[in-house]
Design an enzyme around this catalytic site. Sequence first.
Site, PDB file in Angstrom:
ATOM      1  CE  LYS A  15     -17.808 -30.587 -41.941  1.00 19.75           C
ATOM      2  NZ  LYS A  15     -18.369 -31.832 -42.532  1.00 19.75           N
ATOM      3  NE  ARG A  90     -12.321 -33.943 -40.619  1.00 21.26           N
ATOM      4  CZ  ARG A  90     -12.741 -33.244 -41.670  1.00 21.26           C
ATOM      5  NH1 ARG A  90     -12.538 -31.953 -41.721  1.00 21.26           N
ATOM      6  NH2 ARG A  90     -13.358 -33.842 -42.655  1.00 21.26           N
ATOM      7  NE  ARG A 130     -18.170 -33.563 -51.399  1.00 23.45           N
ATOM      8  CZ  ARG A 130     -17.735 -33.478 -50.132  1.00 23.45           C
ATOM      9  NH1 ARG A 130     -18.199 -32.572 -49.316  1.00 23.45           N
ATOM     10  NH2 ARG A 130     -16.844 -34.345 -49.713  1.00 23.45           N
ATOM     11  NE  ARG A 162     -13.373 -33.913 -51.248  1.00 22.89           N
ATOM     12  CZ  ARG A 162     -13.729 -33.565 -50.016  1.00 22.89           C
ATOM     13  NH1 ARG A 162     -14.364 -32.443 -49.801  1.00 22.89           N
ATOM     14  NH2 ARG A 162     -13.437 -34.350 -49.007  1.00 22.89           N
ATOM     15  NE  ARG A 173     -14.174 -38.031 -46.486  1.00 29.06           N
ATOM     16  CZ  ARG A 173     -14.915 -37.622 -47.512  1.00 29.06           C
ATOM     17  NH1 ARG A 173     -15.007 -38.355 -48.608  1.00 29.06           N
ATOM     18  NH2 ARG A 173     -15.536 -36.484 -47.442  1.00 29.06           N
TER      19      ARG A 173
HETATM   20  P1  ADP Z   1     -15.522 -33.582 -45.662  1.00 24.82           P
HETATM   21  O1  ADP Z   1     -16.160 -32.422 -45.013  1.00 24.82           O
HETATM   22  O2  ADP Z   1     -16.186 -34.039 -46.895  1.00 24.82           O
HETATM   23  O3  ADP Z   1     -15.204 -34.709 -44.722  1.00 24.82           O
HETATM   24  P2  ADP Z   1     -12.983 -32.131 -45.848  1.00 24.82           P
HETATM   25  O4  ADP Z   1     -12.832 -31.411 -47.124  1.00 24.82           O
HETATM   26  O5  ADP Z   1     -13.311 -31.349 -44.617  1.00 24.82           O
HETATM   27  O6  ADP Z   1     -14.057 -33.250 -46.137  1.00 24.82           O
HETATM   28  O7  ADP Z   1     -11.693 -32.973 -45.533  1.00 24.82           O
HETATM   29  C1  ADP Z   1     -11.105 -33.853 -46.486  1.00 24.82           C
HETATM   30  C2  ADP Z   1      -9.936 -34.598 -45.847  1.00 24.82           C
HETATM   31  O8  ADP Z   1      -8.934 -33.647 -45.423  1.00 24.82           O
HETATM   32  C3  ADP Z   1     -10.287 -35.360 -44.573  1.00 24.82           C
HETATM   33  O9  ADP Z   1     -10.780 -36.664 -44.843  1.00 24.82           O
HETATM   34  C4  ADP Z   1      -8.922 -35.391 -43.849  1.00 24.82           C
HETATM   35  O10 ADP Z   1      -8.056 -36.359 -44.430  1.00 24.82           O
HETATM   36  C5  ADP Z   1      -8.357 -34.012 -44.182  1.00 24.82           C
HETATM   37  N1  ADP Z   1      -8.717 -33.000 -43.165  1.00 24.82           N
HETATM   38  C6  ADP Z   1      -9.477 -31.870 -43.348  1.00 24.82           C
HETATM   39  N2  ADP Z   1      -9.593 -31.185 -42.208  1.00 24.82           N
HETATM   40  C7  ADP Z   1      -8.888 -31.867 -41.271  1.00 24.82           C
HETATM   41  C8  ADP Z   1      -8.647 -31.660 -39.889  1.00 24.82           C
HETATM   42  N3  ADP Z   1      -9.165 -30.603 -39.223  1.00 24.82           N
HETATM   43  N4  ADP Z   1      -7.875 -32.576 -39.231  1.00 24.82           N
HETATM   44  C9  ADP Z   1      -7.356 -33.638 -39.881  1.00 24.82           C
HETATM   45  N5  ADP Z   1      -7.566 -33.890 -41.169  1.00 24.82           N
HETATM   46  C10 ADP Z   1      -8.317 -33.019 -41.879  1.00 24.82           C
HETATM   47  P1  ADP Z   2     -19.517 -31.205 -45.959  1.00 28.73           P
HETATM   48  O1  ADP Z   2     -18.721 -29.946 -46.163  1.00 28.73           O
HETATM   49  O2  ADP Z   2     -20.162 -31.255 -44.591  1.00 28.73           O
HETATM   50  O3  ADP Z   2     -18.762 -32.434 -46.278  1.00 28.73           O
HETATM   51  P2  ADP Z   2     -21.015 -30.374 -48.354  1.00 28.73           P
HETATM   52  O4  ADP Z   2     -21.459 -28.989 -48.085  1.00 28.73           O
HETATM   53  O5  ADP Z   2     -19.859 -30.567 -49.265  1.00 28.73           O
HETATM   54  O6  ADP Z   2     -20.766 -31.152 -46.949  1.00 28.73           O
HETATM   55  O7  ADP Z   2     -22.291 -31.167 -48.904  1.00 28.73           O
HETATM   56  C1  ADP Z   2     -22.196 -32.544 -49.312  1.00 28.73           C
HETATM   57  C2  ADP Z   2     -23.098 -32.771 -50.541  1.00 28.73           C
HETATM   58  O8  ADP Z   2     -24.462 -32.684 -50.137  1.00 28.73           O
HETATM   59  C3  ADP Z   2     -22.921 -31.746 -51.652  1.00 28.73           C
HETATM   60  O9  ADP Z   2     -23.066 -32.409 -52.885  1.00 28.73           O
HETATM   61  C4  ADP Z   2     -24.050 -30.740 -51.419  1.00 28.73           C
HETATM   62  O10 ADP Z   2     -24.478 -30.111 -52.633  1.00 28.73           O
HETATM   63  C5  ADP Z   2     -25.150 -31.632 -50.845  1.00 28.73           C
HETATM   64  N1  ADP Z   2     -25.961 -30.950 -49.826  1.00 28.73           N
HETATM   65  C6  ADP Z   2     -25.588 -30.042 -48.903  1.00 28.73           C
HETATM   66  N2  ADP Z   2     -26.616 -29.667 -48.116  1.00 28.73           N
HETATM   67  C7  ADP Z   2     -27.694 -30.393 -48.547  1.00 28.73           C
HETATM   68  C8  ADP Z   2     -29.072 -30.459 -48.133  1.00 28.73           C
HETATM   69  N3  ADP Z   2     -29.543 -29.740 -47.099  1.00 28.73           N
HETATM   70  N4  ADP Z   2     -29.880 -31.316 -48.790  1.00 28.73           N
HETATM   71  C9  ADP Z   2     -29.400 -32.064 -49.830  1.00 28.73           C
HETATM   72  N5  ADP Z   2     -28.119 -32.051 -50.269  1.00 28.73           N
HETATM   73  C10 ADP Z   2     -27.270 -31.215 -49.635  1.00 28.73           C
END
Ligand code: ADP
Ligand code: ADP
Length: 219
Positions: A15, A90, A130, A162, A173
């Site tokens: 995303k 979410r 990542r 992270r 998660r």
């Molecule tokens: P990822 O896409 O890798 O799951 P995010 O960066 O979107 O991670 O979120 C990291 C953490 O921040 C989540 O595990 C949660 O604890 C919190 N968080 C982010 N967005 C939301 C949301 N919309 N509602 C509740 N918690 C959130």
């Molecule tokens: P999210 O925001 O949904 O948690 P991220 O954009 O942070 O996801 O991507 C998670 C990890 O996967 C990052 O290390 C990113 O570079 C890698 N990644 C994202 N898209 C792809 C893809 N299409 N193929 C392989 N790796 C990817």
Amino acid sequence: MANYYVLLGPPGAGKGTQAKLISEKIGVAHISTGDLLRENVKNRTVLGLEAQGYMNSGRLVPDDLIISMVRERIALPDCSKGALMDGFPRTVAQAEAFDKMLQDAFNAKIACVPCIEVPAVLLIERLSGRTMCPNGHVFHQVFNPPAAEGVCDECGAALYQRDDDKVETVTKRIEVYENQTAPLIAYYDQAGILARVDGTQQIDSVTAQIFSALGIDGA
Ligand code: ADP
Ligand code: ADP
């Protein structure tokens, strides 16, 4: 015309990666609730101090805190041109609050919800490799490495891993996503705005699928 989009998908689906590419190209604000929360944690704000424990254990931060944070963000001038939401909503409560917020602030509705689908085994592999910079640019040690190790290609900031990308928290998660966020797939499908995207493809192919879902020429 202002357009509001939501990128849905499990942690690690891509995303953030896609939201950065797409929001820049189509000129709408990129709103990542994860990035906003990490900024609050870094600055030790009241919200950051409250959110930290939930984030470190992989649980969701309570809806009321998230909803008021997004309400403030969406009121900033750059959102009047549209926004791409990443990591929000979410929960169904957040989705309902967001529908109302858009209606009240802009007399608008969400135009489209691309849902990036990726199986759990790949998510773990992606999250454990990542790295990211403090401005939310995302890399992967194998799948999307930066040109110079440890340095962001986009802004030159130092990359870090992270705390919540360690394997136990990642598993938690993904479970939280299945229980609390996956119901939004049916919520947006019923509204007729869901578009499923195959997130196992290469980054540029996923971008192309999202552009096609949004009805935008991405070339
Ligand atoms: P990822 O896409 O890798 O799951 P995010 O960066 O979107 O991670 O979120 C990291 C953490 O921040 C989540 O595990 C949660 O604890 C919190 N968080 C982010 N967005 C939301 C949301 N919309 N509602 C509740 N918690 C959130
Ligand atoms: P999210 O925001 O949904 O948690 P991220 O954009 O942070 O996801 O991507 C998670 C990890 O996967 C990052 O290390 C990113 O570079 C890698 N990644 C994202 N898209 C792809 C893809 N299409 N193929 C392989 N790796 C990817």
